[in-house]
Design a protein around this motif. Structure first.
Motif, PDB file in Angstrom:
ATOM      1  N   VAL A   1       0.846  -1.206   0.000  1.00 38.19           N
ATOM      2  CA  VAL A   1       0.000   0.000   0.000  1.00 38.19           C
ATOM      3  C   VAL A   1       0.877   1.250   0.000  1.00 38.19           C
ATOM      4  O   VAL A   1       0.672   2.175  -0.794  1.00 38.19           O
ATOM      5  CB  VAL A   1      -0.955  -0.010   1.221  1.00 38.19           C
ATOM      6  N   ALA A   2       1.855   1.264   0.895  1.00 39.23           N
ATOM      7  CA  ALA A   2       2.745   2.425   1.000  1.00 39.23           C
ATOM      8  C   ALA A   2       3.545   2.627  -0.287  1.00 39.23           C
ATOM      9  O   ALA A   2       3.630   3.749  -0.805  1.00 39.23           O
ATOM     10  CB  ALA A   2       3.681   2.260   2.195  1.00 39.23           C
ATOM     11  N   TRP A   3       4.126   1.552  -0.813  1.00 38.17           N
ATOM     12  CA  TRP A   3       4.956   1.699  -2.013  1.00 38.17           C
ATOM     13  C   TRP A   3       4.140   2.099  -3.233  1.00 38.17           C
ATOM     14  O   TRP A   3       4.595   2.909  -4.040  1.00 38.17           O
ATOM     15  CB  TRP A   3       5.769   0.427  -2.269  1.00 38.17           C
ATOM     16  N   THR A   4       2.936   1.573  -3.373  1.00 41.70           N
ATOM     17  CA  THR A   4       2.090   1.992  -4.500  1.00 41.70           C
ATOM     18  C   THR A   4       1.807   3.483  -4.406  1.00 41.70           C
ATOM     19  O   THR A   4       1.937   4.220  -5.401  1.00 41.70           O
ATOM     20  CB  THR A   4       0.772   1.185  -4.512  1.00 41.70           C
ATOM     21  N   THR A   5       1.451   3.940  -3.231  1.00 36.13           N
ATOM     22  CA  THR A   5       1.175   5.361  -3.025  1.00 36.13           C
ATOM     23  C   THR A   5       2.406   6.206  -3.310  1.00 36.13           C
ATOM     24  O   THR A   5       2.327   7.222  -4.018  1.00 36.13           O
ATOM     25  CB  THR A   5       0.687   5.597  -1.581  1.00 36.13           C
ATOM     26  N   MET A   6       3.545   5.779  -2.783  1.00 34.02           N
ATOM     27  CA  MET A   6       4.767   6.564  -2.983  1.00 34.02           C
ATOM     28  C   MET A   6       5.200   6.585  -4.444  1.00 34.02           C
ATOM     29  O   MET A   6       5.611   7.633  -4.947  1.00 34.02           O
ATOM     30  CB  MET A   6       5.880   6.031  -2.086  1.00 34.02           C
ATOM     31  N   TYR A   7       5.103   5.456  -5.121  1.00 30.47           N
ATOM     32  CA  TYR A   7       5.500   5.446  -6.531  1.00 30.47           C
ATOM     33  C   TYR A   7       4.597   6.349  -7.375  1.00 30.47           C
ATOM     34  O   TYR A   7       5.068   7.021  -8.291  1.00 30.47           O
ATOM     35  CB  TYR A   7       5.510   4.017  -7.078  1.00 30.47           C
ATOM     36  N   LEU A   8       3.324   6.383  -7.063  1.00 35.97           N
ATOM     37  CA  LEU A   8       2.415   7.294  -7.773  1.00 35.97           C
ATOM     38  C   LEU A   8       2.781   8.749  -7.494  1.00 35.97           C
ATOM     39  O   LEU A   8       2.832   9.580  -8.412  1.00 35.97           O
ATOM     40  CB  LEU A   8       0.963   7.012  -7.388  1.00 35.97           C
ATOM     41  N   CYS A   9       3.065   9.066  -6.238  1.00 37.47           N
ATOM     42  CA  CYS A   9       3.452  10.434  -5.868  1.00 37.47           C
ATOM     43  C   CYS A   9       4.790  10.827  -6.497  1.00 37.47           C
ATOM     44  O   CYS A   9       4.953  11.944  -7.001  1.00 37.47           O
ATOM     45  CB  CYS A   9       3.530  10.576  -4.357  1.00 37.47           C
ATOM     46  N   MET A  10       5.764   9.908  -6.478  1.00 37.70           N
ATOM     47  CA  MET A  10       7.069  10.185  -7.066  1.00 37.70           C
ATOM     48  C   MET A  10       6.951  10.456  -8.561  1.00 37.70           C
ATOM     49  O   MET A  10       7.608  11.359  -9.092  1.00 37.70           O
ATOM     50  CB  MET A  10       8.000   8.983  -6.846  1.00 37.70           C
ATOM     51  N   SER A  11       6.114   9.675  -9.231  1.00 37.80           N
ATOM     52  CA  SER A  11       5.928   9.836 -10.674  1.00 37.80           C
ATOM     53  C   SER A  11       5.229  11.147 -10.986  1.00 37.80           C
ATOM     54  O   SER A  11       5.591  11.853 -11.936  1.00 37.80           O
ATOM     55  CB  SER A  11       5.131   8.661 -11.236  1.00 37.80           C
ATOM     56  N   ALA A  12       4.228  11.484 -10.186  1.00 38.46           N
ATOM     57  CA  ALA A  12       3.517  12.755 -10.387  1.00 38.46           C
ATOM     58  C   ALA A  12       4.455  13.933 -10.151  1.00 38.46           C
ATOM     59  O   ALA A  12       4.440  14.907 -10.911  1.00 38.46           O
ATOM     60  CB  ALA A  12       2.310  12.830  -9.462  1.00 38.46           C
ATOM     61  N   ALA A  13       5.275  13.851  -9.122  1.00 43.71           N
ATOM     62  CA  ALA A  13       6.218  14.933  -8.836  1.00 43.71           C
ATOM     63  C   ALA A  13       7.184  15.133  -9.995  1.00 43.71           C
ATOM     64  O   ALA A  13       7.411  16.271 -10.443  1.00 43.71           O
ATOM     65  CB  ALA A  13       6.984  14.628  -7.550  1.00 43.71           C
ATOM     66  N   ALA A  14       7.742  14.049 -10.500  1.00 40.72           N
ATOM     67  CA  ALA A  14       8.694  14.150 -11.609  1.00 40.72           C
ATOM     68  C   ALA A  14       8.019  14.677 -12.869  1.00 40.72           C
ATOM     69  O   ALA A  14       8.586  15.512 -13.580  1.00 40.72           O
ATOM     70  CB  ALA A  14       9.337  12.787 -11.874  1.00 40.72           C
ATOM     71  N   ALA A  15       6.817  14.203 -13.148  1.00 35.59           N
ATOM     72  CA  ALA A  15       6.104  14.661 -14.340  1.00 35.59           C
ATOM     73  C   ALA A  15       5.767  16.149 -14.248  1.00 35.59           C
ATOM     74  O   ALA A  15       5.787  16.861 -15.258  1.00 35.59           O
ATOM     75  CB  ALA A  15       4.831  13.843 -14.546  1.00 35.59           C
ATOM     76  N   ARG A  16       5.463  16.625 -13.050  1.00 35.36           N
ATOM     77  CA  ARG A  16       5.157  18.050 -12.869  1.00 35.36           C
ATOM     78  C   ARG A  16       6.352  18.928 -13.217  1.00 35.36           C
ATOM     79  O   ARG A  16       6.200  19.979 -13.826  1.00 35.36           O
ATOM     80  CB  ARG A  16       4.727  18.341 -11.429  1.00 35.36           C
ATOM     81  N   VAL A  17       7.553  18.514 -12.807  1.00 35.13           N
ATOM     82  CA  VAL A  17       8.718  19.373 -13.026  1.00 35.13           C
ATOM     83  C   VAL A  17       9.420  19.116 -14.351  1.00 35.13           C
ATOM     84  O   VAL A  17      10.176  19.969 -14.817  1.00 35.13           O
ATOM     85  CB  VAL A  17       9.737  19.280 -11.870  1.00 35.13           C
ATOM     86  N   ALA A  18       9.193  17.966 -14.957  1.00 34.76           N
ATOM     87  CA  ALA A  18       9.907  17.622 -16.192  1.00 34.76           C
ATOM     88  C   ALA A  18       9.662  18.627 -17.309  1.00 34.76           C
ATOM     89  O   ALA A  18      10.511  18.792 -18.180  1.00 34.76           O
ATOM     90  CB  ALA A  18       9.522  16.217 -16.650  1.00 34.76           C
ATOM     91  N   VAL A  19       8.540  19.291 -17.283  1.00 36.92           N
ATOM     92  CA  VAL A  19       8.197  20.264 -18.333  1.00 36.92           C
ATOM     93  C   VAL A  19       8.694  21.670 -18.008  1.00 36.92           C
ATOM     94  O   VAL A  19       8.555  22.579 -18.834  1.00 36.92           O
ATOM     95  CB  VAL A  19       6.670  20.297 -18.574  1.00 36.92           C
ATOM     96  N   LEU A  20       9.280  21.843 -16.849  1.00 36.57           N
ATOM     97  CA  LEU A  20       9.728  23.169 -16.414  1.00 36.57           C
ATOM     98  C   LEU A  20      11.164  23.439 -16.859  1.00 36.57           C
ATOM     99  O   LEU A  20      11.978  22.509 -16.930  1.00 36.57           O
ATOM    100  CB  LEU A  20       9.639  23.287 -14.892  1.00 36.57           C
ATOM    101  N   PRO A  21      11.482  24.698 -17.101  1.00 32.88           N
ATOM    102  CA  PRO A  21      12.883  25.021 -17.390  1.00 32.88           C
ATOM    103  C   PRO A  21      13.728  24.781 -16.134  1.00 32.88           C
ATOM    104  O   PRO A  21      13.231  24.861 -15.013  1.00 32.88           O
ATOM    105  CB  PRO A  21      12.835  26.512 -17.766  1.00 32.88           C
ATOM    106  N   ASP A  22      14.969  24.465 -16.330  1.00 35.61           N
ATOM    107  CA  ASP A  22      15.908  24.245 -15.227  1.00 35.61           C
ATOM    108  C   ASP A  22      15.558  23.046 -14.352  1.00 35.61           C
ATOM    109  O   ASP A  22      15.908  23.016 -13.170  1.00 35.61           O
ATOM    110  CB  ASP A  22      16.041  25.506 -14.353  1.00 35.61           C
ATOM    111  N   ALA A  23      14.887  22.057 -14.909  1.00 35.21           N
ATOM    112  CA  ALA A  23      14.518  20.867 -14.140  1.00 35.21           C
ATOM    113  C   ALA A  23      15.609  19.801 -14.160  1.00 35.21           C
ATOM    114  O   ALA A  23      15.462  18.771 -13.496  1.00 35.21           O
ATOM    115  CB  ALA A  23      13.213  20.280 -14.682  1.00 35.21           C
ATOM    116  N   GLY A  24      16.688  20.043 -14.862  1.00 38.31           N
ATOM    117  CA  GLY A  24      17.726  19.029 -15.032  1.00 38.31           C
ATOM    118  C   GLY A  24      18.268  18.467 -13.742  1.00 38.31           C
ATOM    119  O   GLY A  24      18.388  17.246 -13.582  1.00 38.31           O
ATOM    120  N   GLN A  25      18.622  19.329 -12.790  1.00 41.55           N
ATOM    121  CA  GLN A  25      19.196  18.850 -11.524  1.00 41.55           C
ATOM    122  C   GLN A  25      18.188  18.022 -10.738  1.00 41.55           C
ATOM    123  O   GLN A  25      18.524  16.968 -10.210  1.00 41.55           O
ATOM    124  CB  GLN A  25      19.687  20.029 -10.673  1.00 41.55           C
ATOM    125  N   ALA A  26      16.954  18.484 -10.672  1.00 45.55           N
ATOM    126  CA  ALA A  26      15.919  17.747  -9.940  1.00 45.55           C
ATOM    127  C   ALA A  26      15.695  16.373 -10.563  1.00 45.55           C
ATOM    128  O   ALA A  26      15.563  15.367  -9.854  1.00 45.55           O
ATOM    129  CB  ALA A  26      14.616  18.538  -9.909  1.00 45.55           C
TER     130      ALA A  26
END
Length: 153
Positions: free
Chosen positions: A46-71
């Motif tokens: 349960v915890a890992w499914t939730t975390m993997y969804l959150c981690m993926s959403a976080a990365a997808a949110r910033v991937a389209v932003l300028p200067d996201a390379g380091q993150a």
């Protein structure tokens, strides 16, 4: 949110999660002494499914932003340590080496969360449960290692 990016990051999480199927805890882990505060077995998926969804959403949110390379580079480092811990701890039965890996994971997650926060506060907050979980996992790894000196690999 770009769902193609989301599912791309989720695929990376899925690859890390697959190590759990390849190197399950098994009888060795069940036979170890563990602290009373060890999370129940049902909580892990349960915890890992939730975390993997959150981690993926976080990365997808910033991937389209300028200067996201380091993150995104840090995101890659943390998922690599995430994938490494299970084979080291459960596969090789190396609790001490697992502790080193999980502490590296904790640092990578914390740095990723800070880098995400600087770009997008929601993305940073999406990593907070993950950092909390890895903090508990680090303490659990250290405690199990300390409680089972005869089982150290």
């Amino acid at each position: 949110m770009d769902f193609v990016l989301f599912f791309t990051f989720l695929a990376a999480c899925g690859a890390a999660a697959a190590t759990g199927a390849l190197f399950s805890p098994g009888d060795w882990y069940r036979g170890l002494r563990k602290p009373v505060w060890t999370p129940p077995d049902w909580l892990f998926p349960v915890a890992w499914t939730t975390m993997y969804l959150c981690m993926s959403a976080a990365a997808a949110r910033v991937a389209v932003l300028p200067d996201a390379g380091q993150a995104l580079a840090l995101w890659s480092v943390q998922i690599a340590f995430n994938a490494l811990w299970t084979p080291v701890f459960f596969g090789l039965k190396r609790m001490g080496a697992g502790l080193v890996v999980v502490l590296c994971l904790w640092l990578a997650v914390a740095l990723t969360m800070l880098a995400l926060w600087q770009l997008d506060r929601i993305a940073g907050l999406l990593f907070a449960p993950y950092l909390t979980w890895v903090t508990v996992a680090s303490a659990l790894n250290a405690t199990v290692w300390r409680m089972n000196p005869e089982a150290r690999g």
